[in-house]
Design a protein around this motif. Structure first.
Motif, mmCIF file in Angstrom:
data_model
loop_
_atom_site.group_PDB
_atom_site.id
_atom_site.type_symbol
_atom_site.label_atom_id
_atom_site.label_comp_id
_atom_site.label_asym_id
_atom_site.label_seq_id
_atom_site.Cartn_x
_atom_site.Cartn_y
_atom_site.Cartn_z
ATOM 1 N N ASN A 178 0.841 -1.191 0.000
ATOM 2 C CA ASN A 178 0.000 0.000 0.000
ATOM 3 C C ASN A 178 0.878 1.243 0.000
ATOM 4 O O ASN A 178 1.547 1.535 0.996
ATOM 5 C CB ASN A 178 -0.919 -0.023 1.228
ATOM 6 C CG ASN A 178 -1.924 1.115 1.232
ATOM 7 O OD1 ASN A 178 -1.559 2.274 1.216
ATOM 8 N ND2 ASN A 178 -3.201 0.763 1.262
ATOM 9 N N HIS A 204 1.119 -6.091 3.337
ATOM 10 C CA HIS A 204 0.376 -7.118 4.078
ATOM 11 C C HIS A 204 0.117 -8.298 3.158
ATOM 12 O O HIS A 204 -0.238 -8.117 1.995
ATOM 13 C CB HIS A 204 -0.963 -6.574 4.591
ATOM 14 C CG HIS A 204 -1.777 -7.593 5.337
ATOM 15 N ND1 HIS A 204 -1.415 -8.062 6.581
ATOM 16 C CD2 HIS A 204 -2.912 -8.258 5.001
ATOM 17 C CE1 HIS A 204 -2.298 -8.949 6.981
ATOM 18 N NE2 HIS A 204 -3.221 -9.092 6.046
ATOM 19 N N SER A 264 2.993 -8.595 7.821
ATOM 20 C CA SER A 264 2.734 -7.210 7.474
ATOM 21 C C SER A 264 3.775 -6.330 8.132
ATOM 22 O O SER A 264 4.474 -6.756 9.053
ATOM 23 C CB SER A 264 1.320 -6.798 7.904
ATOM 24 O OG SER A 264 1.101 -7.103 9.270
ATOM 25 N N THR A 298 -7.363 -0.066 12.542
ATOM 26 C CA THR A 298 -7.335 -0.376 11.108
ATOM 27 C C THR A 298 -8.306 0.506 10.338
ATOM 28 O O THR A 298 -7.984 1.026 9.259
ATOM 29 C CB THR A 298 -7.679 -1.859 10.872
ATOM 30 O OG1 THR A 298 -6.691 -2.675 11.485
ATOM 31 C CG2 THR A 298 -7.717 -2.180 9.384
ATOM 32 N N ASP A 332 -7.385 3.108 7.403
ATOM 33 C CA ASP A 332 -7.960 2.943 6.065
ATOM 34 C C ASP A 332 -8.692 4.205 5.618
ATOM 35 O O ASP A 332 -8.684 4.554 4.436
ATOM 36 C CB ASP A 332 -8.925 1.753 6.053
ATOM 37 C CG ASP A 332 -8.214 0.427 5.835
ATOM 38 O OD1 ASP A 332 -6.968 0.443 5.787
ATOM 39 O OD2 ASP A 332 -8.886 -0.611 5.729
ATOM 40 N N GLU A 387 0.466 -5.752 12.657
ATOM 41 C CA GLU A 387 -0.791 -6.518 12.600
ATOM 42 C C GLU A 387 -1.985 -5.656 13.012
ATOM 43 O O GLU A 387 -3.104 -5.859 12.539
ATOM 44 C CB GLU A 387 -0.697 -7.745 13.508
ATOM 45 C CG GLU A 387 0.218 -8.833 12.969
ATOM 46 C CD GLU A 387 0.440 -9.956 13.959
ATOM 47 O OE1 GLU A 387 -0.005 -9.820 15.118
ATOM 48 O OE2 GLU A 387 1.062 -10.965 13.582
ATOM 49 N N ASN A 435 -3.689 -4.053 10.139
ATOM 50 C CA ASN A 435 -4.134 -4.920 9.040
ATOM 51 C C ASN A 435 -5.171 -5.939 9.471
ATOM 52 O O ASN A 435 -5.211 -7.051 8.969
ATOM 53 C CB ASN A 435 -2.921 -5.627 8.418
ATOM 54 C CG ASN A 435 -2.019 -4.672 7.664
ATOM 55 O OD1 ASN A 435 -2.336 -4.251 6.561
ATOM 56 N ND2 ASN A 435 -0.898 -4.310 8.272
ATOM 57 N N SER A 441 -8.808 -7.528 9.452
ATOM 58 C CA SER A 441 -9.845 -7.580 8.412
ATOM 59 C C SER A 441 -11.117 -6.881 8.906
ATOM 60 O O SER A 441 -11.684 -7.259 9.929
ATOM 61 C CB SER A 441 -10.171 -9.039 8.053
ATOM 62 O OG SER A 441 -9.034 -9.654 7.484
#
Length: 589
Positions: free
Chosen positions: A51, A58, A65, A462, A466, A524, A527, A529
């Protein structure tokens, strides 16, 4: 840290992660991310994402990651300071000289000089092998079926017919006698003066992880004794903390490291394409060497000699690997004595089959143990089963011990319950272990409250990374103090501080941590989910639920740890008020 935080960030910011990773992995751009096959595990479909805006990577396959530092550390097996120096050199950033005391400066100067004299000796031996005076050594290596390319790769050489030539050469190069003696390359004799113990031998330079020569091993030509002679311990050569061949094996990325007994075994393995082979340095395998291996792998394959001494060494090595937290498996060499002999007789493909069939180290121990008992005699068979129970008590984790108990019971046709009773009996007498509490049929263990709390905190971090704009919507409801995990609190603190200043550098946050494991854990956090959400209403509800979970966990944590401290009581009261206010609040996205 070895370097100021501002300098670490400058080096990181001048090494775009997409450019750096592209030097190792073929990447293809899709949207904001670049995709490729992960270099840290075998895969055919790309799941490795880099990214650019976040300056992070990741892998959705194996879960690794991090930022540009952690990538270089993992790929090159560098320490953090080594990664800083590597990337600084790449970006043309001048690093400051480390400040040394006079004593540190003297030690570092001595180390540098010892490395220089060893390098000079390695060159001397190397060229001796390739002159008429080295014919005997060269013919020996050819007889062992080593190619010129392999001899060159390992820097193999030859020490001539006397020990004076090396000393004379080193003196001509400007090295003083005291330094030559301290390097272990020579010692003083009243009869002959300064003379090297290395003569009439094929020479194996021993290198550290950075390819610097730190010592030598020499194999005598003919019937002389000792057959193998190694350099003595010096300020740069600690036999317990180095491994032969590790300078190559550390970047093999094979998923395992093969541990052999001798130099020739390692060289034969590398020549056949098994670049992950290493060997201990004329001593038994040590816990320090196991700790060194742990930097590069979790899986170690033992390729020891198949004779009695090799089996004994393998049993000892298994215990050391287990103590270091490594997984060990044993490669069966029979009917051949060692990897070198096996490779000459059967070749690479046959050895790969032996690797694929390598025996679980615990079952290897049990199989060797079985050979000590007459299984036709009920009394000896019972004693064998008791020994199995004793060894099962070595497992500290209940689940692992239970898994091995079931497997051993199936393999040796012992009733699992009978074996479990033996384990419980032995454990109760020695205090070594407690019986496993097995869940009742149909029940399923749920995530612990602690893990649920950690997950909600990871989800929030996260989501913010994002979509940084979300922070402006929730900043009045959340603070770093709402994160109960110390690492999460540090990460959130730096992230929120950046966003307050109108900055966004999540990759910088990972560099706050010098320890490699902490860097991995920090990466982590960024990253996790996120849930798949379709509508704006679903997104708003999910964000509200995550915020509520984080705030509720903080409130419950403070309540449980309140004690009689008035400050803690005030935090609990304030936490309850904030929780009630947030519950009534709608956050619009």
């Amino acid at each position: 840290m070895y370097y100021p935080e501002e300098l670490v960030e400058e080096v990181r910011s001048k090494n775009d992660i997409v450019e750096v990773v592209s030097g190792y992995v073929k990447l293809q751009r899709k949207g904001n991310n670049h995709w490729g096959c992960c270099p840290f595990h075998n895969e055919k479909t790309p799941s490795f994402s880099v990214n650019g805006p976040k300056q992070m990577y990741h892998c959705f396959g194996c879960g690794v990651s991090g930022n540009v530092y952690t990538f270089v550390m993992k790929y090159e097996n560098y320490s953090f300071p080594e990664a800083v120096r590597f990337l600084a050199g790449r970006a043309g950033v001048q690093l400051p000289e480390l400040e040394y005391t006079d004593e540190m400066r003297r030690k570092e100067s001595k180390r540098a000089r010892l490395l220089e004299v060893n390098k000079a000796a390695a060159k001397f031996f190397y060229y001796q092998l390739r002159t008429p005076r080295g014919t005997l050594g060269y013919q020996y290596l050819q007889k062992r079926q080593l190619s010129d390319e392999t001899m060159h790769k390992f820097g193999l050489g030859y020490a001539g017919k006397n020990g004076e030539d090396l000393v004379r050469y080193l003196r001509e190069k400007g090295f003083e006698d005291e330094l030559i003696k301290e390097s272990g390359l020579a010692s003083f004799s009243e009869k002959r003066g300064l003379v090297s113990p290395f003569w009439n031998r094929v020479m194996f330079p021993i290198q550290d992880g950075n390819h610097r020569v730190i010592g030598f091993g020499g194999r005598v030509m003919g019937d002389g004794e000792p057959k193998y002679l190694n350099s003595p311990e010096t300020p740069i050569f600690d036999k317990r903390r180095n491994l032969y061949g590790l300078n190559f094996a550390r970047t093999a990325r094979s998923g395992n490291i093969i541990l052999c007994e001798g130099y020739m075994d390692v060289i034969a393995m590398h020549q056949a394409g098994f670049h992950q082979a290493v060997a201990s340095l004329g001593t038994a395998f040590t816990l320090e060497q196991a700790g060194l291996l742990r930097r590069y792998t979790e899986n170690v394959l033992l390729a020891y000699d198949s004779d009695g001494a090799g089996v004994k060494a393998a049993l000892r090595g298994i215990g050391i690997l287990r103590e270091a937290g490594l997984t060990g498996r044993v490669i069966n060499m029979k009917p051949y004595k060692d990897p070198d002999e096996f490779m000459k007789a059967c070749g690479r493909e046959a050895f790969q089959e032996r690797i694929d069939q390598a025996e679980n180290s615990f079952f290897f121990e049990i199989r060797i143990l079985e050979g000590q008992y007459d299984m036709r005699d009920p009394e000896q068979k019972t004693r064998f089963h008791r020994e199995i129970a004793r060894k099962l008590c070595d497992f500290t984790e209940d689940v692992e011990r239970e898994n091995y108990l079931q497997a051993v019971a199936d393999k040796y046709f012992i009733g699992a319950e009978n074996l479990r009773r033996l384990v419980v009996s032995y454990a109760s007498r020695t205090g070594l272990a407690r019986p496993v509490e097995r869940p009742k049929p149909g029940t399923r263990q749920k995530n612990s409250p602690q893990e649920s709390a950690r997950r909600s905190q990871r989800l929030l971090v996260t989501w913010i990374t994002d979509e940084p704009a979300i922070y402006g919507k929730i900043r009045q409801y959340i603070s770093p103090e709402d994160f109960t995990e110390e690492m999460y609190r540090k990460v959130a603190g730096r992230l929120f501080e950046q966003l307050e200043q109108g900055q966004f550098r999540p990759a910088d946050i990972i560099s706050m941590f010098e320890d490699e494991e902490e860097q991995k854990q920090a990466a982590e956090i960024f990253n996790t989910s996120l849930p798949k959400l379709q509508t704006g209403q679903e997104r708003e509800k999910a964000l509200h639920d995550i915020l509520m979970a984080v705030k509720k966990n903080r409130y419950e944590y403070d309540t449980a740890n309140m004690g009689t401290d008035m400050g803690a009581l005030n935090r609990v009261i304030e936490g309850k008020r904030a929780l009630e206010e947030l519950a009534k609040t709608h956050i619009s996205l």
